[in-house]
Design an enzyme around this catalytic site. Structure first.
Site, PDB file in Angstrom:
ATOM      1  N   HIS A  63       0.859  -1.187   0.000  1.00 42.05           N
ATOM      2  CA  HIS A  63       0.000   0.000   0.000  1.00 42.05           C
ATOM      3  C   HIS A  63       0.897   1.240   0.000  1.00 42.05           C
ATOM      4  CE1 HIS A  63      -3.962  -1.819   1.699  1.00 42.05           C
ATOM      5  NE2 HIS A  63      -3.324  -2.705   0.948  1.00 42.05           N
ATOM      6  N   GLU A  65       0.876   3.961   1.712  1.00 39.76           N
ATOM      7  CA  GLU A  65       1.307   4.446   3.034  1.00 39.76           C
ATOM      8  C   GLU A  65       2.446   3.607   3.599  1.00 39.76           C
ATOM      9  OE1 GLU A  65      -3.324   4.720   3.005  1.00 39.76           O
ATOM     10  OE2 GLU A  65      -1.767   3.504   2.055  1.00 39.76           O
ATOM     11  N   CYS A  93      -6.539   2.263   5.255  1.00 37.40           N
ATOM     12  CA  CYS A  93      -7.199   1.051   5.738  1.00 37.40           C
ATOM     13  C   CYS A  93      -6.670   0.722   7.139  1.00 37.40           C
ATOM     14  CB  CYS A  93      -6.917  -0.111   4.784  1.00 37.40           C
ATOM     15  SG  CYS A  93      -5.185  -0.653   4.813  1.00 37.40           S
ATOM     16  N   CYS A  96      -2.787   0.152   7.248  1.00 37.91           N
ATOM     17  CA  CYS A  96      -2.019   1.392   7.130  1.00 37.91           C
ATOM     18  C   CYS A  96      -2.206   2.292   8.345  1.00 37.91           C
ATOM     19  CB  CYS A  96      -2.392   2.107   5.841  1.00 37.91           C
ATOM     20  SG  CYS A  96      -1.908   1.156   4.379  1.00 37.91           S
TER      21      CYS A  96
END
Length: 174
Positions: A63, A65, A93, A96
């Site tokens: 992801h 992040e 999410c 993260c």
């Protein structure tokens, strides 16, 4: 020192860095990955960038992040990102958000919210749980329309086959 810098942040500064996060998100889009971008700023300078690479890298951990946090810790030379601000185009999410808490990021600026999987206020707010040893302040809605449109355009392209379904995917938003 970090507190003094945060006191100087304004909407114009937030928009400047969110535009940089959008540039990262567009890279993911071009690769057929969900267009989420992130930059981490320290003392007014971008120290890390990341974009969603789950499909390209074939891992659920890629992801935007997480990738940006990993880069920022190398630049800072510590796992604690105290004094940093994260700019991300889509509400993080749960994975993260947990990484943000663990990395001690004190401020997160979000482009658009994620009502299906957002963990910074939409479904749950992991960044402001009194049970945790760290909390982060949140600024929402910075360049919200642009961030939201990028996501909508991506999923529209995915539905009509303009993006290979083997590549493109969801981030809890489809």
């Amino acid at each position: 020192m970090a507190k003094a810098y945060f006191d100087k942040v304004d909407n114009e500064t937030d928009e400047l860095f969110m535009r940089e996060a959008l540039k990262q998100a567009r890279k993911a889009y071009k690769q057929g990955d969900t267009p989420i971008g992130c930059v981490i700023v320290y003392e007014g300078k971008i120290i890390a960038r990341g974009y969603n690479r789950r499909n390209k890298d074939k891992t659920a951990l890629a992801h935007a992040e997480i990738l940006a946090i990993k880069k920022a810790t190398k630049v800072i030379g510590d796992w604690r990102l105290e004094g940093c601000t994260m700019y991300v185009t889509l509400e993080p999410c749960q994975m993260c958000a947990g990484a943000i808490v663990q990395a001690r990021v004190p401020r997160v600026v979000i482009g658009c919210m994620n009502k299906k999987a957002g963990s910074c206020g939409s479904v749950i707010n992991l960044l402001d749980m009194k049970e945790f040893n760290h909390r982060a302040s949140i600024t929402k809605g910075v360049l919200e329309e642009r961030c939201s449109k990028l996501m909508s355009d991506f999923f529209a392209d995915l539905r009509v086959g303009a993006i290979n379904k083997e590549q493109g995917g969801s981030h809890g938003t489809a």
